[in-house]
Write an enzyme that holds these catalytic residues in place. Structure first.
Site, PDB file in Angstrom:
ATOM      1  N   ARG A   8      42.258 -32.672  12.653  1.00 15.48           N
ATOM      2  CA  ARG A   8      41.073 -33.447  12.295  1.00 15.48           C
ATOM      3  C   ARG A   8      39.986 -32.544  11.714  1.00 15.48           C
ATOM      4  O   ARG A   8      39.262 -32.941  10.809  1.00 15.48           O
ATOM      5  CB  ARG A   8      40.537 -34.209  13.514  1.00 15.48           C
ATOM      6  N   CYS A 182      12.999 -22.621  32.430  1.00 11.03           N
ATOM      7  CA  CYS A 182      13.649 -23.829  32.947  1.00 11.03           C
ATOM      8  C   CYS A 182      13.274 -24.084  34.400  1.00 11.03           C
ATOM      9  O   CYS A 182      13.282 -25.231  34.857  1.00 11.03           O
ATOM     10  CB  CYS A 182      15.167 -23.689  32.823  1.00 11.03           C
TER      11      CYS A 182
END
Length: 337
Positions: A8, A182
């Site tokens: 693909r 974070c």
């Protein structure tokens, strides 16, 4: 190599069989196996990049699982080093790819050894000190450097190519980052996925020979508040200490710092020895702490709620503080020189 796996991807006209073979012949260094690094490795391994050299100094913790896609609860229970856990997962995805996982700290003394045979360096780190080190090394060795960073719901990314674009130092001052991490303002996983996917897309363009489609910008995106901005690259700065004057500040420091505060981790890393015998130190520290040893590390938890995480390469993480004096006091008290 069985090209049917990539059928693909090869139907995409800019890649086809020729581009797929170029990916198979490519080698990429990924520094950091955290949020960005795990997504980067996932994409590159599934895409069929021939060799992934992954370096990370940390181990898997429960709070990682929200955004670090290669890890699971078993890795947490085993306290596996991220480089080891990631390597095991990646090898199950694609046996065509060679995955090298190293548990260690990238420094100005060893960075050149990691760059041998590498076609691109991908940033999966969480601090600008390491990013500037990678930038300087890539400029010196003429290797493209993919920068990426994410906090909260926003991120930035750019691909720097020595001799063709400016470098990281041309557009950011050392010490950039603003102190937000974070662990102080949080992070959402889709922001990580987006920035690392953009990094991988530019990497695939470059590695398959589709350089005419490179973005050539510093891209900033906030996926929650719907902001995005592309800063077009200008000419490289002739006064830049990396690509301009070739001083390479991060490579020419006289000595690597022994104490490093890990970004947003409430942890200080001390790297004073070249190696540590985990069995020996388990015996010593078990007299004064609660110890747990795995094949990769030794944990020692003290009554004052500070913890050591000790690695065979000589690194000690002092967890529970960001104060280097406190960390050094604990280290000297129980480990010494």
């Amino acid at each position: 190599m069985d090209f049917n796996r990539y059928s693909r991807q090869m139907l995409f006209s800019p890649i086809k069989e020729r581009g797929q073979q170029k990916l198979a012949d490519s080698s990429v260094l990924v520094v950091g196996a955290g949020a960005l690094g795990t997504v980067i490795c996932n994409h590159l391994v599934r895409a069929g990049v021939g060799t992934i050299r992954l370096v990370d100094r940390d181990y898997v913790e429960l709070s990682n699982l929200q955004r670090q896609m290669l890890f699971d609860e078993d890795d947490v229970r085993q306290a596996l080093p991220k480089a080891i856990a990631a390597k095991r997962k990646l090898e199950k995805m694609n046996s065509d790819v060679t995955v090298e996982g190293t548990v260690g700290n990238v420094t100005n003394e060893n960075i050149a050894s990691y760059l041998h045979g590498i076609d691109m360096v991908m940033d999966g780190t969480d601090n600008f000190a390491t990013r500037f080190l990678l930038n300087d090394a890539c400029v010196k060795h003429n290797i493209p450097f993919s920068y990426g960073g994410v906090v909260s719901s926003r991120g930035m990314t750019a691909l720097f190519i020595p001799g063709e674009t400016p470098c990281l130092r041309c557009i950011m001052n050392e010490g950039a980052g603003g102190g937000q991490t974070c662990d102080t303002i949080g992070v959402i996983s889709p922001a990580v996925d987006l920035i690392s996917s953009l990094q991988c897309t530019e990497a695939m363009k470059y590695l398959t020979g589709n350089k005419e489609y490179l973005r050539n910008t510093l891209k900033t995106i906030d996926i929650w508040y719907n902001h995005h901005y592309d800063m077009k690259f200008l000419e490289a700065d002739s006064a830049c200490p990396a690509c301009g004057t070739h001083e390479f500040p991060s490579l020419t420091k006289s000595a690597q710092e022994t104490e490093t505060v890990l970004c947003g981790r409430d942890t200080v890393q001390i790297h004073q020895q070249d190696q540590i015998n985990l069995s020996e130190w388990e015996k010593r520290l078990s007299q004064v702490s609660e110890t747990t040893r795995t094949p990769f590390l030794l944990k020692a938890e003290f009554q004052n709620e500070l913890k050591f995480v000790i690695f065979p390469d000589g690194r000690v993480l002092v967890q529970g503080t960001e104060d280097t004096t406190t960390a050094r006091t604990m280290y000297d008290r129980y480990i010494g020189s």
